[in-house]
Design an enzyme around this catalytic site. Sequence first.
Site, PDB file in Angstrom:
ATOM      1  N   MET A  27       0.851  -1.188   0.000  1.00  0.00           N
ATOM      2  CA  MET A  27       0.000   0.000   0.000  1.00  0.00           C
ATOM      3  C   MET A  27       0.895   1.249   0.000  1.00  0.00           C
ATOM      4  SD  MET A  27      -3.460  -0.947   1.989  1.00  0.00           S
ATOM      5  CE  MET A  27      -2.943  -0.677   3.654  1.00  0.00           C
ATOM      6  N   GLY A  28       2.148   1.066  -0.420  1.00  0.00           N
ATOM      7  CA  GLY A  28       3.051   2.211  -0.557  1.00  0.00           C
ATOM      8  C   GLY A  28       3.609   2.685   0.763  1.00  0.00           C
ATOM      9  N   LEU A  30       6.788   3.156   1.358  1.00  0.00           N
ATOM     10  CA  LEU A  30       7.680   2.000   1.487  1.00  0.00           C
ATOM     11  C   LEU A  30       8.761   2.202   2.548  1.00  0.00           C
ATOM     12  CD1 LEU A  30       8.085   1.306  -2.332  1.00  0.00           C
ATOM     13  CD2 LEU A  30       6.457   0.265  -0.734  1.00  0.00           C
ATOM     14  N   GLU A  32      11.948  -0.254   5.014  1.00  0.00           N
ATOM     15  CA  GLU A  32      12.894  -1.368   4.881  1.00  0.00           C
ATOM     16  C   GLU A  32      12.212  -2.740   4.896  1.00  0.00           C
ATOM     17  OE1 GLU A  32      16.122  -1.413   4.106  1.00  0.00           O
ATOM     18  OE2 GLU A  32      15.983   0.750   3.851  1.00  0.00           O
ATOM     19  N   HIS A  34       9.393  -3.463   3.345  1.00  0.00           N
ATOM     20  CA  HIS A  34       9.047  -3.717   1.942  1.00  0.00           C
ATOM     21  C   HIS A  34      10.302  -4.048   1.127  1.00  0.00           C
ATOM     22  CE1 HIS A  34       5.689  -0.848   3.101  1.00  0.00           C
ATOM     23  NE2 HIS A  34       5.022  -1.903   2.691  1.00  0.00           N
ATOM     24  N   LYS A 146       5.064  -9.849   9.800  1.00  0.00           N
ATOM     25  CA  LYS A 146       4.502  -8.949  10.817  1.00  0.00           C
ATOM     26  C   LYS A 146       2.977  -9.054  10.819  1.00  0.00           C
ATOM     27  CE  LYS A 146       3.877  -4.398  10.785  1.00  0.00           C
ATOM     28  NZ  LYS A 146       2.555  -4.203  11.391  1.00  0.00           N
ATOM     29  N   ASP A 147       2.404  -9.109   9.614  1.00  0.00           N
ATOM     30  CA  ASP A 147       0.956  -9.273   9.501  1.00  0.00           C
ATOM     31  C   ASP A 147       0.660 -10.768   9.460  1.00  0.00           C
ATOM     32  OD1 ASP A 147       0.165  -6.452   9.292  1.00  0.00           O
ATOM     33  OD2 ASP A 147       1.411  -6.508   7.511  1.00  0.00           O
ATOM     34  N   GLN A 150      -2.831 -12.002   8.449  1.00  0.00           N
ATOM     35  CA  GLN A 150      -3.028 -11.766   7.004  1.00  0.00           C
ATOM     36  C   GLN A 150      -2.293 -12.838   6.199  1.00  0.00           C
ATOM     37  OE1 GLN A 150      -2.760  -7.810   4.922  1.00  0.00           O
ATOM     38  NE2 GLN A 150      -0.677  -8.427   4.514  1.00  0.00           N
ATOM     39  N   LEU A 181       8.842  -2.531  11.810  1.00  0.00           N
ATOM     40  CA  LEU A 181       8.581  -1.492  10.810  1.00  0.00           C
ATOM     41  C   LEU A 181       7.168  -1.640  10.256  1.00  0.00           C
ATOM     42  CD1 LEU A 181      11.888  -1.107   8.763  1.00  0.00           C
ATOM     43  CD2 LEU A 181      11.176  -0.031  10.884  1.00  0.00           C
TER      44      LEU A 181
HETATM   45  O1  PAF Z   1      -0.062  -5.724   3.927  1.00  0.00           O
HETATM   46  C1  PAF Z   1      -0.447  -4.839   3.151  1.00  0.00           C
HETATM   47  O2  PAF Z   1       0.240  -3.856   2.873  1.00  0.00           O
HETATM   48  C2  PAF Z   1      -1.825  -4.969   2.523  1.00  0.00           C
HETATM   49  O3  PAF Z   1      -2.724  -5.557   3.383  1.00  0.00           O
HETATM   50  C3  PAF Z   1      -1.807  -5.687   1.160  1.00  0.00           C
HETATM   51  C4  PAF Z   1      -1.350  -7.131   1.290  1.00  0.00           C
HETATM   52  C5  PAF Z   1      -0.890  -4.955   0.190  1.00  0.00           C
HETATM   53  C6  PAF Z   1      -3.218  -5.701   0.575  1.00  0.00           C
HETATM   54  O4  PAF Z   1      -3.710  -4.417   0.378  1.00  0.00           O
END
Ligand code: PAF
Length: 279
Positions: A27-28, A30, A32, A34, A146-147, A150, A181
């Site tokens: 989701m931008g 960005l 470290e 990412h 971290k997620d 998800q 982060l």
């Molecule tokens: O983890 C994220 O940044 C978001 O949940 C994802 C996986 C890009 C979906 O929008």
Amino acid sequence: MEIAKNNFELNDLLQNINGNLGFVPTMGSLHEGHISLIESSKKLFDNTVVSIFVNPTQFGPGEDFEKYPRNENNDIAVLKRHKVDLLYLPSASDVYPNDYAPISFTSPLTNKLEGALRPGHFDGVIQVVYRLLSLVNPDGIFLGKKDAQQLKILSLMIDQLTLPVKVHACEIIRENNGLALSSRNAYLSKNDKVSASTIYKGLLSAKAEFRSGSLDTEVVTAAFIDSIDPSIIKNIDYVSIVDQATFTPTNGSINSDALMLVAVRFGSTRLIDNIELTI
Ligand code: PAF
């Protein structure tokens, strides 16, 4: 680096790509964390595609969709520096065209923990990731640990729908003081970031308790709660220890590889983190 600003451009550019494809959805804004996903993808795949899309369907009413940090120009510079092959920057109508039928996948896990506190959040994540996968059609997808919830839900989706993509789970990247982060750390001041490192200290205390031989869920949970500074963290949304494979809460004794998951409120910012408790 090529940039696709809509699905037509994406299709064109994908047609000219040779070799296999690693995909990093973001989701931008960005950081470290990412970058480590991107570098992992670059090691394993001939090409790396990154998407930036702040997905409205994963934010509930009253959540931070409007103020979510957006940093497109800086993100593009970062991605160029890291020699990403293709950036996909769709608009909402590319991801959710009027005639798009939502995918039907759900799991009981979508309503637990984060899902219980953020109703509909994981349904939005499922929709967007399924859609992005069908547009980009990668061989591998890179997601951060971290997620953790998800990651688990998306892995279940990919597995149960037999999508032809391999999930690569990447380690949590932390500040030197231990704070995990997250793009949402942009909401924290410098001092806040130092204070918020108490979360990781709490997780380390819980892990130390576990490693010293305590297998009792309550004792290990108490080690986290007792070690975080209550003047800093006034609200703990949850502290839960779950079985790593099934995500079911460990009741009583922790007798399989487990994960301690926490969500706390730090001022008006919610922070999540986790640590592995491996036997
Ligand atoms: O983890 C994220 O940044 C978001 O949940 C994802 C996986 C890009 C979906 O929008």
